[in-house]
Motif scaffolding. Structure first.
Motif, mmCIF file in Angstrom:
data_model
loop_
_atom_site.group_PDB
_atom_site.id
_atom_site.type_symbol
_atom_site.label_atom_id
_atom_site.label_comp_id
_atom_site.label_asym_id
_atom_site.label_seq_id
_atom_site.Cartn_x
_atom_site.Cartn_y
_atom_site.Cartn_z
ATOM 1 N N HIS A 30 0.829 -1.206 0.000
ATOM 2 C CA HIS A 30 0.000 0.000 0.000
ATOM 3 C C HIS A 30 0.866 1.260 0.000
ATOM 4 N N THR A 31 1.878 1.251 0.855
ATOM 5 C CA THR A 31 2.762 2.408 0.953
ATOM 6 C C THR A 31 3.449 2.671 -0.381
ATOM 7 N N ARG A 32 3.921 1.608 -1.009
ATOM 8 C CA ARG A 32 4.578 1.746 -2.307
ATOM 9 C C ARG A 32 3.605 2.286 -3.351
ATOM 10 N N LEU A 33 2.383 1.814 -3.312
ATOM 11 C CA LEU A 33 1.381 2.280 -4.273
ATOM 12 C C LEU A 33 1.108 3.775 -4.103
ATOM 13 N N ILE A 34 0.991 4.219 -2.867
ATOM 14 C CA ILE A 34 0.760 5.641 -2.605
ATOM 15 C C ILE A 34 1.920 6.478 -3.142
ATOM 16 N N ASP A 35 3.142 6.044 -2.866
ATOM 17 C CA ASP A 35 4.317 6.797 -3.308
ATOM 18 C C ASP A 35 4.353 6.910 -4.834
ATOM 19 N N LEU A 36 4.060 5.812 -5.515
ATOM 20 C CA LEU A 36 4.090 5.830 -6.978
ATOM 21 C C LEU A 36 2.979 6.708 -7.548
ATOM 22 N N CYS A 37 1.818 6.681 -6.912
ATOM 23 C CA CYS A 37 0.725 7.561 -7.349
ATOM 24 C C CYS A 37 1.126 9.025 -7.162
ATOM 25 N N ALA A 38 1.759 9.319 -6.038
ATOM 26 C CA ALA A 38 2.192 10.692 -5.765
ATOM 27 C C ALA A 38 3.239 11.158 -6.775
ATOM 28 N N GLU A 39 4.057 10.204 -7.243
ATOM 29 C CA GLU A 39 5.088 10.534 -8.234
ATOM 30 C C GLU A 39 4.530 10.607 -9.651
ATOM 31 N N GLY A 40 3.288 10.157 -9.820
ATOM 32 C CA GLY A 40 2.689 10.165 -11.142
ATOM 33 C C GLY A 40 3.167 9.042 -12.043
ATOM 34 N N ASP A 41 3.707 7.977 -11.455
ATOM 35 C CA ASP A 41 4.220 6.840 -12.234
ATOM 36 C C ASP A 41 3.084 5.844 -12.457
ATOM 37 N N THR A 42 2.319 6.065 -13.497
ATOM 38 C CA THR A 42 1.105 5.295 -13.744
ATOM 39 C C THR A 42 1.386 3.806 -13.926
ATOM 40 N N GLU A 43 2.344 3.476 -14.755
ATOM 41 C CA GLU A 43 2.604 2.064 -15.058
ATOM 42 C C GLU A 43 3.062 1.295 -13.824
ATOM 43 N N ALA A 44 4.010 1.875 -13.081
ATOM 44 C CA ALA A 44 4.512 1.196 -11.890
ATOM 45 C C ALA A 44 3.428 1.089 -10.818
ATOM 46 N N ALA A 45 2.620 2.120 -10.670
ATOM 47 C CA ALA A 45 1.539 2.081 -9.694
ATOM 48 C C ALA A 45 0.538 0.986 -10.047
#
Length: 221
Positions: A187-202
């Motif tokens: 979950h934490t990783r998903l939030i960070d990737l969303c905040a970074e705007g990394d759509t594919e990784a999220a």
């Protein structure tokens, strides 16, 4: 277990939509109030909920379509067993829908949305630490609901509404075990990737989160 004897406190107000009856029965199956293989009689359910038999029968039809109950002609309805193939099928659909939701949501998520996801994950972590599976499920629902809402795709919401309860029955087992705690980090990783705007990784992490049920599924085979 028998129908709970608390009709006075649990009776639904007159005029509530059929969805309320469906939701109450669905949740009672998911949380184990009604156990796999238990017979469900529409008259008893109607008395428990304080409604007529008509919305109960309609709810049972929807529960059957969702794979939560089985009804044989001329026989009573029973709560579906935890069937591995049905759960695998539902899991693959749910994982794909959440992945798509995240793909659509990343560009739409606001700071408030991200804050809501962080708050839900904190509640999730607390519930996991205390071994409260019900609270963990509720927090997990709140967490994943944020990108689903942000995606704004009603087709995704409809599919998830149908198939998520089947998966949730299994997740109640996972969240009572140590391996389920790995979801906090995902979950934490998903939030960070969303905040970074990394759509594919999220989207990849979202899919991984739902695929983490696989080991528990393997124990049922």
């Amino acid at each position: 277990m028998p129908i709970p004897q608390d009709a006075g406190s649990s009776a639904l107000k007159r005029g509530l939509l059929r969805d309320d009856v469906y939701t109450r029965l669905r949740d009672a199956i998911v949380d184990g109030t009604f156990a796999p293989g238990e017979q469900l009689r529409d008259g008893e359910l109607a008395d428990w909920l304080g409604v007529s038999r008509t919305p109960v029968r309609e709810a049972i039809l929807r529960l059957g379509a969702a794979g939560l109950v089985t009804t044989a002609p001329g026989r009573s309805t029973t709560v579906a067993e935890l069937e591995v193939k049905a759960i695998r099928d539902a899991q693959s659909v749910v994982a794909a829908m959440h992945r798509l939701a995240v793909e659509l949501a990343v560009a739409q998520l606001t700071p408030d949305d991200l804050a809501s996801m962080r708050a839900a994950n904190r509640r999730f972590a607390t519930a996991m630490k205390s071994g409260d599976a019900e609270a963990a499920l509720a927090a997990d629902d709140d967490f994943h609901a944020v990108p689903v809402r942000a995606a704004g795709n009603t087709a995704i919401e409809t599919v998830l509404d149908q198939f998520s309860p089947v998966v949730r029955r299994l997740e109640r087992l996972r969240f009572a075990t140590l391996p389920g705690r790995a979801s906090v980090a995902l979950h934490t990783r998903l939030i960070d990737l969303c905040a970074e705007g990394d759509t594919e990784a999220a989207a990849d992490v979202s899919h991984e989160t739902w695929q983490s049920l696989q080991p528990l599924l393997d124990t049922l085979t």
